[in-house]
Design a protein around this motif. Structure first.
Motif, PDB file in Angstrom:
ATOM      1  N   MET A   1      82.653  47.267  64.550  1.00 22.38           N
ATOM      2  CA  MET A   1      81.895  46.063  64.665  1.00 22.38           C
ATOM      3  C   MET A   1      82.520  45.013  63.754  1.00 22.38           C
ATOM      4  N   PRO A   2      83.125  44.009  64.343  1.00 22.99           N
ATOM      5  CA  PRO A   2      83.736  42.959  63.514  1.00 22.99           C
ATOM      6  C   PRO A   2      82.684  42.077  62.847  1.00 22.99           C
ATOM      7  N   VAL A   3      82.900  41.802  61.582  1.00 25.47           N
ATOM      8  CA  VAL A   3      82.111  40.825  60.840  1.00 25.47           C
ATOM      9  C   VAL A   3      83.077  39.734  60.417  1.00 25.47           C
ATOM     10  N   ILE A   4      82.792  38.510  60.825  1.00 27.47           N
ATOM     11  CA  ILE A   4      83.718  37.400  60.608  1.00 27.47           C
ATOM     12  C   ILE A   4      83.054  36.349  59.725  1.00 27.47           C
ATOM     13  N   SER A   5      83.736  35.984  58.643  1.00 22.10           N
ATOM     14  CA  SER A   5      83.263  34.901  57.784  1.00 22.10           C
ATOM     15  C   SER A   5      83.773  33.581  58.329  1.00 22.10           C
ATOM     16  N   HIS A   6      82.936  32.565  58.275  1.00 22.86           N
ATOM     17  CA  HIS A   6      83.318  31.228  58.719  1.00 22.86           C
ATOM     18  C   HIS A   6      83.195  30.265  57.548  1.00 22.86           C
ATOM     19  N   ASN A   7      84.342  29.776  57.102  1.00 28.72           N
ATOM     20  CA  ASN A   7      84.431  28.789  56.025  1.00 28.72           C
ATOM     21  C   ASN A   7      85.424  27.708  56.450  1.00 28.72           C
ATOM     22  N   PRO A   8      85.075  26.903  57.470  1.00 26.20           N
ATOM     23  CA  PRO A   8      86.018  25.924  57.993  1.00 26.20           C
ATOM     24  C   PRO A   8      86.426  24.886  56.950  1.00 26.20           C
ATOM     25  N   PRO A   9      87.673  24.434  56.997  1.00 28.10           N
ATOM     26  CA  PRO A   9      88.165  23.479  55.998  1.00 28.10           C
ATOM     27  C   PRO A   9      87.441  22.129  56.043  1.00 28.10           C
ATOM     28  N   GLU A  10      86.744  21.837  57.136  1.00 25.94           N
ATOM     29  CA  GLU A  10      86.007  20.572  57.228  1.00 25.94           C
ATOM     30  C   GLU A  10      84.778  20.564  56.322  1.00 25.94           C
ATOM     31  N   LEU A  11      84.315  21.755  55.903  1.00 28.74           N
ATOM     32  CA  LEU A  11      83.163  21.867  55.011  1.00 28.74           C
ATOM     33  C   LEU A  11      83.624  21.933  53.569  1.00 28.74           C
ATOM     34  N   PHE A  12      82.720  21.702  52.666  1.00 31.10           N
ATOM     35  CA  PHE A  12      83.016  21.858  51.243  1.00 31.10           C
ATOM     36  C   PHE A  12      83.288  23.335  50.955  1.00 31.10           C
ATOM     37  N   PRO A  13      84.093  23.636  49.940  1.00 33.28           N
ATOM     38  CA  PRO A  13      84.386  25.035  49.629  1.00 33.28           C
ATOM     39  C   PRO A  13      83.102  25.776  49.258  1.00 33.28           C
ATOM     40  N   PRO A  14      82.946  27.018  49.720  1.00 33.57           N
ATOM     41  CA  PRO A  14      81.745  27.774  49.356  1.00 33.57           C
ATOM     42  C   PRO A  14      81.731  28.089  47.862  1.00 33.57           C
ATOM     43  N   TYR A  15      80.537  28.089  47.320  1.00 29.76           N
ATOM     44  CA  TYR A  15      80.324  28.480  45.934  1.00 29.76           C
ATOM     45  C   TYR A  15      80.779  29.929  45.774  1.00 29.76           C
ATOM     46  N   ARG A  16      80.910  30.407  44.561  1.00 31.97           N
ATOM     47  CA  ARG A  16      81.440  31.749  44.312  1.00 31.97           C
ATOM     48  C   ARG A  16      80.622  32.846  44.975  1.00 31.97           C
ATOM     49  N   GLY A  17      81.319  33.772  45.643  1.00 31.26           N
ATOM     50  CA  GLY A  17      80.717  35.002  46.129  1.00 31.26           C
ATOM     51  C   GLY A  17      79.906  34.901  47.398  1.00 31.26           C
TER      52      GLY A  17
END
Length: 128
Positions: A1-17
């Motif tokens: 079962m794939p789990v995919i994180s989405h952190n597109p460069p158009e958004l602000f960088p996610p906070y730690r962790g």
């Protein structure tokens, strides 16, 4: 079962962790963990410090994950309720310790908790 994180460069960088969004694909089992508090096994004794309560909560979460045949890497979402925003850094350190590089989606809310002795409460979702 794939789990995919989405952190597109158009958004602000996610906070730690954490990741901005987590996608689960395919046929999956979903485990929803109710808000956990830092009680000892007797259900009455509650350590006074944020760190002690947080450690217990994360250990309780590990027990529930193992009961479902999962571990911390299966977490896809966390919601943490902090009684005091001053505990945010200690909360981040616990999350980094137990997630060991895994980055589920996550929200932290500062609010008054049901019992004034509670320093935090954590609910979670995991998928496998």
């Amino acid at each position: 079962m794939p789990v995919i994180s989405h952190n597109p460069p158009e958004l602000f960088p996610p906070y730690r962790g954490y990741s901005h969004a987590t996608e689960v694909r395919g046929d999956a089992r979903l485990l929803v963990i109710s808000g956990l508090n830092g009680y000892l096994a007797d259900g009455v004794t509650l350590p006074a410090s944020f760190e002690e309560q947080g450690e217990l909560i994360w250990r309780h979460m590990g027990v529930l994950l193992r009961a479902a045949g999962m571990d911390y890497r299966h977490l896809i979402s966390l919601r943490t309720y902090l009684a005091d925003p001053a505990d945010d850094e200690a909360n981040v350190q616990l999350r980094l310790k137990y997630l060991d590089g895994h980055r589920p989606s996550s929200t932290v809310v500062c609010c008054r908790l049901l019992d004034p002795r509670w320093k935090l409460e954590v609910e979670a979702m995991a998928a496998a």
